[in-house]
Design a protein around this motif. Structure first.
Motif, PDB file in Angstrom:
ATOM      1  N   TYR A  61      40.973  42.044  11.783  1.00  0.00           N
ATOM      2  CA  TYR A  61      42.338  41.633  12.115  1.00  0.00           C
ATOM      3  C   TYR A  61      43.338  42.763  11.878  1.00  0.00           C
ATOM      4  O   TYR A  61      44.236  42.997  12.690  1.00  0.00           O
ATOM      5  CB  TYR A  61      42.754  40.412  11.307  1.00  0.00           C
ATOM      6  N   THR A  62      43.181  43.468  10.754  1.00  0.00           N
ATOM      7  CA  THR A  62      44.128  44.536  10.425  1.00  0.00           C
ATOM      8  C   THR A  62      44.096  45.642  11.476  1.00  0.00           C
ATOM      9  O   THR A  62      45.146  46.118  11.935  1.00  0.00           O
ATOM     10  CB  THR A  62      43.812  45.133   9.038  1.00  0.00           C
ATOM     11  N   SER A  63      42.892  46.039  11.889  1.00  0.00           N
ATOM     12  CA  SER A  63      42.790  47.104  12.900  1.00  0.00           C
ATOM     13  C   SER A  63      43.333  46.628  14.247  1.00  0.00           C
ATOM     14  O   SER A  63      43.985  47.394  14.971  1.00  0.00           O
ATOM     15  CB  SER A  63      41.333  47.564  13.038  1.00  0.00           C
ATOM     16  N   PRO A  78      39.576  44.443  21.071  1.00  0.00           N
ATOM     17  CA  PRO A  78      39.606  45.117  19.760  1.00  0.00           C
ATOM     18  C   PRO A  78      38.654  46.313  19.721  1.00  0.00           C
ATOM     19  O   PRO A  78      37.517  46.228  20.185  1.00  0.00           O
ATOM     20  CB  PRO A  78      39.143  44.028  18.789  1.00  0.00           C
ATOM     21  N   LYS A  79      39.118  47.416  19.153  1.00  0.00           N
ATOM     22  CA  LYS A  79      38.273  48.610  19.031  1.00  0.00           C
ATOM     23  C   LYS A  79      37.302  48.485  17.860  1.00  0.00           C
ATOM     24  O   LYS A  79      36.260  49.142  17.834  1.00  0.00           O
ATOM     25  CB  LYS A  79      39.156  49.848  18.858  1.00  0.00           C
ATOM     26  N   ILE A  80      37.657  47.657  16.881  1.00  0.00           N
ATOM     27  CA  ILE A  80      36.796  47.465  15.702  1.00  0.00           C
ATOM     28  C   ILE A  80      36.541  45.975  15.506  1.00  0.00           C
ATOM     29  O   ILE A  80      37.480  45.176  15.472  1.00  0.00           O
ATOM     30  CB  ILE A  80      37.448  48.040  14.431  1.00  0.00           C
ATOM     31  N   ARG A  81      35.267  45.599  15.399  1.00  0.00           N
ATOM     32  CA  ARG A  81      34.878  44.241  15.049  1.00  0.00           C
ATOM     33  C   ARG A  81      33.816  44.329  13.968  1.00  0.00           C
ATOM     34  O   ARG A  81      32.713  44.795  14.222  1.00  0.00           O
ATOM     35  CB  ARG A  81      34.328  43.483  16.244  1.00  0.00           C
ATOM     36  N   LEU A  82      34.150  43.895  12.782  1.00  0.00           N
ATOM     37  CA  LEU A  82      33.224  43.995  11.652  1.00  0.00           C
ATOM     38  C   LEU A  82      32.620  42.632  11.342  1.00  0.00           C
ATOM     39  O   LEU A  82      33.334  41.628  11.295  1.00  0.00           O
ATOM     40  CB  LEU A  82      33.972  44.519  10.419  1.00  0.00           C
TER      41      LEU A  82
END
Length: 359
Positions: free
Chosen positions: A66-68, A45-49
């Motif tokens: 999840y959305t990204s 994943p490129k984004i993990r918040l």
């Protein structure tokens, strides 16, 4: 598996999971395919918040992450997709694109959601998503045979591929005697080993009562605790109160873990009984198969029955440990990824390469 399958057996396989770097199974699968003319990619994943540990913060963080990742999956091209469940949303872009995929069914996600957030809209949504991803999967892989009851009614091609250790990745590099000497273990002391995340899930909160009861029976024991987590204070307090009988090592690099296991007399898996207990055994819990690999007696509670370890009720854990020290625990059979799992991976790949009408 898609229309892009190449006749010379060269294809691109993308494994989809949220944290591939934390999941040893991904590397094992990749290693198994190295000589198969397959381009393997673990999609990261490129984004993990992560906003915090509260339920609302976690829900918001999950939604953004999840959305990204769903968008990233939607835009990823491959011949074969292998999707890990839990959460079960990551197969949705493939269903939307009408791609065939393998579902790596690792745990009952709806049950996890229900236990954490209660029965309601969220758990029903999770149940629907799990049903949908299982229904559309062309092949299902399982980490443990205990998951069969969740999927066998679907009448799909199923492969059980456990999380056994690789032969060359779990070997001690310090002898039994020398390692014990390094850590000041007395000759007549027996080492009881606990390895894992220091959490209630892994049974860290049970360790004080285990030690207290053990010391009432014998003083010639040493409890070694290897790991870290939210219940770190439990391990630290035990070591402070019982410096002669408890050593807390904290988190240790993976390459050191074989030395701890090799030096132990009994390895313990003290879990609480939960609705998940049925699903845990040596096939899916890596540390159990690592204990088996080095031939160590194992005493467990709160997991599924197996001939590989002594399973007891939580209140009988100390009794089980004492029996194991007397030699009355099952002698485990070492099982490895190369012997038991890699052949299944190769069989699976051959199956998905076949044209649909020949399967």
């Amino acid at each position: 598996m898609s229309t892009k399958t190449v006749k010379n057996l060269s294809l691109k396989l993308v494994y989809i999971t949220l944290y591939p770097e934390k999941y040893p199974r991904v590397k094992k699968i990749s290693t198994s395919l190295e000589d198969q003319n397959i381009a393997f990619q673990a999609l990261t994943p490129k984004i993990r918040l992560k906003l915090g540990n509260g339920k609302i913060e976690r829900l918001i963080s999950a939604f953004v992450t999840y959305t990204s990742f769903l968008l990233q999956i939607l835009l990823t091209d491959a011949d074969v997709y292998w999707v890990a469940n839990s959460p079960d949303v990551f197969a949705l872009p493939l269903i939307l694109r009408k791609e065939n995929y393998i579902l790596d069914y690792r745990s009952p996600w709806p049950l996890q959601i229900e236990l954490e957030f209660g029965k309601g809209k969220l758990s029903r949504t999770a149940e629907y998503l799990t049903h949908t991803t299982l229904k559309h999967a062309k092949v299902i892989t399982l980490t443990t045979s205990t998951l069969l009851r969740d999927v066998k009614k679907l009448r799909k091609q199923i492969y059980i591929i456990p999380n056994y250790p690789q032969k060359n990745s779990f070997k001690p590099n310090i002898s039994y005697d020398h390692f014990r000497k390094l850590h000041n273990v007395k000759k007549d002391q027996k080492i009881i080993l606990f390895i894992g995340l220091l959490s209630k899930t892994e049974g860290t909160d049970i360790l004080p009562s285990i030690l207290k009861e053990l010391l009432q029976k014998t003083k010639k024991i040493a409890l070694w605790i290897v790991g870290d987590g939210v219940l770190r204070s439990v391990a630290e307090e035990l070591e402070r109160k019982f410096p002669e009988n408890v050593t807390f090592f904290g988190w240790r690099p993976y390459q050191e873990i074989p030395n701890f296991v090799n030096a132990a007399d009994v390895c313990i898996v003290p879990r609480h009984k939960t609705p998940f207990s049925y699903y845990y055994n040596e096939e899916g819990v890596l540390k159990i198969s690592e204990y088996m690999f080095l031939g160590k007696p194992i005493v467990a509670c709160g997991i599924a029955p197996s001939k590989e370890y002594l399973l007891v009720e939580p209140q009988d854990l100390v009794k089980g440990i004492l029996e194991a020290l007397k030699g009355n625990a099952p002698k485990p059979t070492p099982k490895t990824w190369e012997d038991n799992c890699k052949p299944k991976v190769l069989e699976l790949i051959e199956f998905v390469k076949k044209p649909p009408h020949t399967r």
